[in-house]
Scaffold this motif. Sequence first.
Motif, PDB file in Angstrom:
ATOM      1  N   ALA A 147     -55.475  -8.706  -2.833  1.00  0.00           N
ATOM      2  CA  ALA A 147     -56.145  -9.919  -2.363  1.00  0.00           C
ATOM      3  C   ALA A 147     -55.265 -11.149  -2.515  1.00  0.00           C
ATOM      4  O   ALA A 147     -55.734 -12.266  -2.296  1.00  0.00           O
ATOM      5  CB  ALA A 147     -57.462 -10.112  -3.110  1.00  0.00           C
ATOM      6  N   ARG A 191     -58.522 -15.120  -5.621  1.00  0.00           N
ATOM      7  CA  ARG A 191     -58.756 -16.339  -4.857  1.00  0.00           C
ATOM      8  C   ARG A 191     -58.822 -17.567  -5.761  1.00  0.00           C
ATOM      9  O   ARG A 191     -58.387 -18.660  -5.374  1.00  0.00           O
ATOM     10  CB  ARG A 191     -60.035 -16.215  -4.026  1.00  0.00           C
ATOM     11  CG  ARG A 191     -60.056 -15.069  -3.045  1.00  0.00           C
ATOM     12  CD  ARG A 191     -58.703 -14.796  -2.368  1.00  0.00           C
ATOM     13  NE  ARG A 191     -58.163 -15.976  -1.702  1.00  0.00           N
ATOM     14  CZ  ARG A 191     -56.864 -16.200  -1.548  1.00  0.00           C
ATOM     15  NH1 ARG A 191     -55.971 -15.344  -2.032  1.00  0.00           N
ATOM     16  NH2 ARG A 191     -56.456 -17.273  -0.930  1.00  0.00           N
ATOM     17  N   TYR A 219     -64.718  -8.815   0.357  1.00  0.00           N
ATOM     18  CA  TYR A 219     -63.768  -7.801  -0.105  1.00  0.00           C
ATOM     19  C   TYR A 219     -64.515  -6.564  -0.623  1.00  0.00           C
ATOM     20  O   TYR A 219     -64.155  -5.425  -0.297  1.00  0.00           O
ATOM     21  CB  TYR A 219     -62.878  -8.394  -1.200  1.00  0.00           C
ATOM     22  CG  TYR A 219     -61.693  -7.540  -1.550  1.00  0.00           C
ATOM     23  CD1 TYR A 219     -60.468  -7.709  -0.902  1.00  0.00           C
ATOM     24  CD2 TYR A 219     -61.775  -6.556  -2.529  1.00  0.00           C
ATOM     25  CE1 TYR A 219     -59.381  -6.921  -1.208  1.00  0.00           C
ATOM     26  CE2 TYR A 219     -60.695  -5.757  -2.847  1.00  0.00           C
ATOM     27  CZ  TYR A 219     -59.494  -5.952  -2.183  1.00  0.00           C
ATOM     28  OH  TYR A 219     -58.410  -5.153  -2.494  1.00  0.00           O
ATOM     29  N   MET A 267     -56.071  -7.907   2.019  1.00  0.00           N
ATOM     30  CA  MET A 267     -56.637  -9.229   2.262  1.00  0.00           C
ATOM     31  C   MET A 267     -57.066  -9.374   3.727  1.00  0.00           C
ATOM     32  O   MET A 267     -58.117  -9.961   4.022  1.00  0.00           O
ATOM     33  CB  MET A 267     -55.629 -10.317   1.906  1.00  0.00           C
ATOM     34  CG  MET A 267     -56.101 -11.726   2.284  1.00  0.00           C
ATOM     35  SD  MET A 267     -54.923 -12.998   1.809  1.00  0.00           S
ATOM     36  CE  MET A 267     -55.429 -13.257   0.126  1.00  0.00           C
ATOM     37  N   ALA A 297     -60.871  -9.442  -6.480  1.00  0.00           N
ATOM     38  CA  ALA A 297     -60.726 -10.394  -5.383  1.00  0.00           C
ATOM     39  C   ALA A 297     -61.103 -11.800  -5.828  1.00  0.00           C
ATOM     40  O   ALA A 297     -60.465 -12.784  -5.436  1.00  0.00           O
ATOM     41  CB  ALA A 297     -61.584  -9.959  -4.201  1.00  0.00           C
TER      42      ALA A 297
END
Length: 313
Positions: A54, A265, A282, A299, A261
């Motif tokens: 990710a 982020r 995700y 991703m 994930a």
Amino acid sequence: MNQKGRVCVFGSFNIDAVVNVPRFPKPGESLIAHDSMTGLGGKGINQAIAASRAGARIHFIGKIGTDEYTDICHRMLDNAGLEIFTLFTAENVPTGKALIFVSDDGAENMIAVHPGANMTITHEEVERALKVVEASDILLTQLENNIDALQALIEKAHRESVYTIVNPAPYQPIPEPLFAKIDLITPNTTEAELLTGIEVIDRTSAEKAAAVLHQKGVENVIITLGSKGALLSHEGRTQLVPCIPADAVDTTGAGDSFNGALAARLADGDTLEKAVIFASAYASCAVEKHGTALTMPTMEEAQKKMSAYCEFV
């Protein structure tokens, strides 16, 4: 890809034995499986690979045993695509193992875990790991290792202002003073009930459980509610992030994909609200695949899912 943040994932490393069955067997019943596999697993490595795919820069730290799986574990990690990893080895203790049944009926799973070496993190190994934590932007950990080691790492992260995410799974009691040193906690409904004593069945009960966790000192809370979405509670308000639809075939590791994930982020600078939305997309992609660690989505897959289903994009 712009990779801003460094994420240290400290957690479990298991060998998974997975069988796919038409339904779960009844007690005493022998049931023919239509597929099986042996692979990489454990909440720690699952979340590390998810975070890496990710977009995060990952340093994974885990521990294996001295047995027939030792060399296999190293080969699997070499092929996992992680930027850096540290793998400790225990003497005379087996590698952690998980036995997983995945049912065609609803893609649900039943899991039994023998933690093995995961529960033998020593003081010396903690000292080595502390240096990695200090150099990281985010520490992501779970409860599949001995709690004294996790406590030392979380306390170090707190002293160094390293953002700490704790996925309290599988449940074990957390020392009360430790809650105030956790920046974000991410229980599911079962774990939220065990942590707070409140049965979580919907948004209202999730808000009550989140309030208890805030009272314990945790600043940010995400309670995952399965098909009902995820409740985000922070800054004095709550938000229900909807579940993004999926054609699920295997829900094993869904929570791990979500947490990995999410950490990725946040490390890249997303707000908590945006990170939760991406993590939901995700996880939606993850349950559409068989397997866990090595089948985590990219991703691009998650972004495509968000574009198709999410009004926020």
